[in-house]
Enzyme design. Structure first.
Site, PDB file in Angstrom:
ATOM      1  N   SER A  27       0.782  -1.045  -0.138  1.00  0.00           N
ATOM      2  CA  SER A  27       0.034   0.086  -0.196  1.00  0.00           C
ATOM      3  C   SER A  27       0.991   1.337   0.024  1.00  0.00           C
ATOM      4  CB  SER A  27      -0.841  -0.152   1.107  1.00  0.00           C
ATOM      5  OG  SER A  27      -1.497   1.252   1.222  1.00  0.00           O
TER       6      SER A  27
ATOM      7  N   ASP B  38      -4.883   3.822  -1.637  1.00  0.00           N
ATOM      8  CA  ASP B  38      -5.729   4.211  -0.567  1.00  0.00           C
ATOM      9  C   ASP B  38      -6.266   5.678  -0.936  1.00  0.00           C
ATOM     10  OD1 ASP B  38      -5.979   1.913   1.199  1.00  0.00           O
ATOM     11  OD2 ASP B  38      -3.970   2.149   1.504  1.00  0.00           O
TER      12      ASP B  38
ATOM     13  N   ASP C  63      -6.796  -6.152   4.372  1.00  0.00           N
ATOM     14  CA  ASP C  63      -6.292  -4.773   4.465  1.00  0.00           C
ATOM     15  C   ASP C  63      -6.074  -4.113   5.897  1.00  0.00           C
ATOM     16  OD1 ASP C  63      -5.181  -2.371   3.662  1.00  0.00           O
ATOM     17  OD2 ASP C  63      -7.132  -1.831   2.569  1.00  0.00           O
TER      18      ASP C  63
ATOM     19  N   MET D  51     -11.675  -5.488   5.651  1.00  0.00           N
ATOM     20  CA  MET D  51     -10.834  -4.533   6.390  1.00  0.00           C
ATOM     21  C   MET D  51     -10.456  -5.113   7.998  1.00  0.00           C
ATOM     22  SD  MET D  51     -10.265  -1.827   4.202  1.00  0.00           S
ATOM     23  CE  MET D  51      -9.195  -1.020   5.445  1.00  0.00           C
TER      24      MET D  51
HETATM   25  C1  DX5 Z   1      -6.167   1.775   5.814  1.00  0.00           C
HETATM   26  C2  DX5 Z   1      -5.680   1.609   4.429  1.00  0.00           C
HETATM   27  C3  DX5 Z   1      -4.575   0.420   4.317  1.00  0.00           C
HETATM   28  C4  DX5 Z   1      -3.454   0.798   5.065  1.00  0.00           C
HETATM   29  C5  DX5 Z   1      -2.897  -0.387   5.584  1.00  0.00           C
HETATM   30  O1  DX5 Z   1      -7.075   2.957   5.905  1.00  0.00           O
HETATM   31  O2  DX5 Z   1      -6.948   0.993   3.713  1.00  0.00           O
HETATM   32  O3  DX5 Z   1      -4.517   0.019   2.977  1.00  0.00           O
HETATM   33  O4  DX5 Z   1      -2.607   1.592   4.007  1.00  0.00           O
HETATM   34  O5  DX5 Z   1      -1.510  -0.037   6.046  1.00  0.00           O
HETATM   35  P1  DX5 Z   1      -0.740  -0.854   7.280  1.00  0.00           P
HETATM   36  O6  DX5 Z   1      -0.633  -2.133   6.548  1.00  0.00           O
HETATM   37  O7  DX5 Z   1       0.493  -0.320   7.784  1.00  0.00           O
HETATM   38  O8  DX5 Z   1      -1.965  -1.341   8.270  1.00  0.00           O
HETATM   39 ZN    ZN Z   2      -6.875   0.205   1.618  1.00  0.00          ZN
END
Ligand code: DX5
Ligand code: ZN
Length: 227
Positions: free
Chosen positions: A6, A33, A173, A135
């Site tokens: 990401s 994102d 995610d 999520m």
């Molecule tokens: C959260 C995003 C994720 C995020 C994940 O709002 O949708 O994609 O970037 O990041 P990490 O792996 O650092 O939790």
């Molecule tokens: Zn995301």
């Protein structure tokens, strides 16, 4: 197995270089994102950034819209080079029309579900999607801790996928690192978005390879084959 770093965890002063680093890492998708300051309490970047990094990256762009009005953003992100566009099931009534809108632009379709939302909410859409994005943190920020209560949702989605003989990806995610990715794979996930855990590595290529090995080793389908 899909590994999707990401860009939210990148150095924002160096988007081009960071995106190219992902491309060289052997990852499968670049996860982008998009936050509107309304659906989530944060703002990230828009279609212009995506358009400008598109020529620097060969792998598919997976655009995750954490936005209250994706209807005004789907076309600009499709034009900017998104290969898959994901919207949130929490939007309610407009979801069906939004999924069709993405499909009509010949982009892959994703549907995301937040931690407090029941997994049953996505059931009516399973036949229409390419990716289910579960999520595993409350969206809005990178670097949060993985929410373990999400694991039964992955297992439920995997059971529906099997029963209905469907082929959508089950993607996780938020807070996905080497340890939590293994737990998700065991529950039935086959796509892994990871920001902080991959970007903080000096050698992203080695980290992607390690993550891939870990999730493959925990793939229940492969475990069955070994028996
Ligand atoms: C959260 C995003 C994720 C995020 C994940 O709002 O949708 O994609 O970037 O990041 P990490 O792996 O650092 O939790
Ligand atoms: Zn995301």
């Amino acid at each position: 197995m899909i590994i999707a770093p990401s860009l939210l965890a990148a150095d924002f002063t160096r988007f081009g270089k960071e995106a190219a680093r992902v491309d060289r890492s052997g990852a499968d998708w670049l996860h982008l994102d998009v936050m509107d300051g309304h659906f989530v309490p944060n703002i990230s970047f828009g279609p212009k950034v995506v358009e400008q990094i598109r020529p620097l990256v060969r792998i598919p762009f997976d655009v995750h819209l954490m936005c209250s009005r994706p209807q005004v953003l789907i076309e600009p992100f499709a034009r900017a080079g998104a290969n898959q566009i994901q919207i949130h099931v929490e939007l309610g009534d407009p979801v069906t029309a939004l999924l069709w809108k993405i499909k009509s632009l010949n982009r892959k379709v994703g549907l995301a579900v937040n931690p407090p939302t029941a997994i049953g909410m996505i059931q009516p859409y399973l036949e229409q999607i390419d990716t289910l994005l579960i999520m595993t943190v409350n969206p809005g920020f990178g670097g949060q801790e993985f929410i373990h209560e999400s694991l039964p949702k992955i297992a439920q989605a995997a059971a529906w996928r099997r029963q209905k003989n469907l082929g959508f990806h089950i993607c996780v995610d938020g807070g996905v690192d080497f340890k939590t990715a293994a737990e998700c794979a065991r529950a039935g996930a086959d796509a892994f978005v990871s920001g902080t855990a991959l970007f903080r590595q000096t050698n992203m290529k080695a980290a992607v390879a390690r993550l891939r090995k870990i999730v493959q080793a925990n793939d229940p389908a492969l475990a069955d084959l070994k028996v």
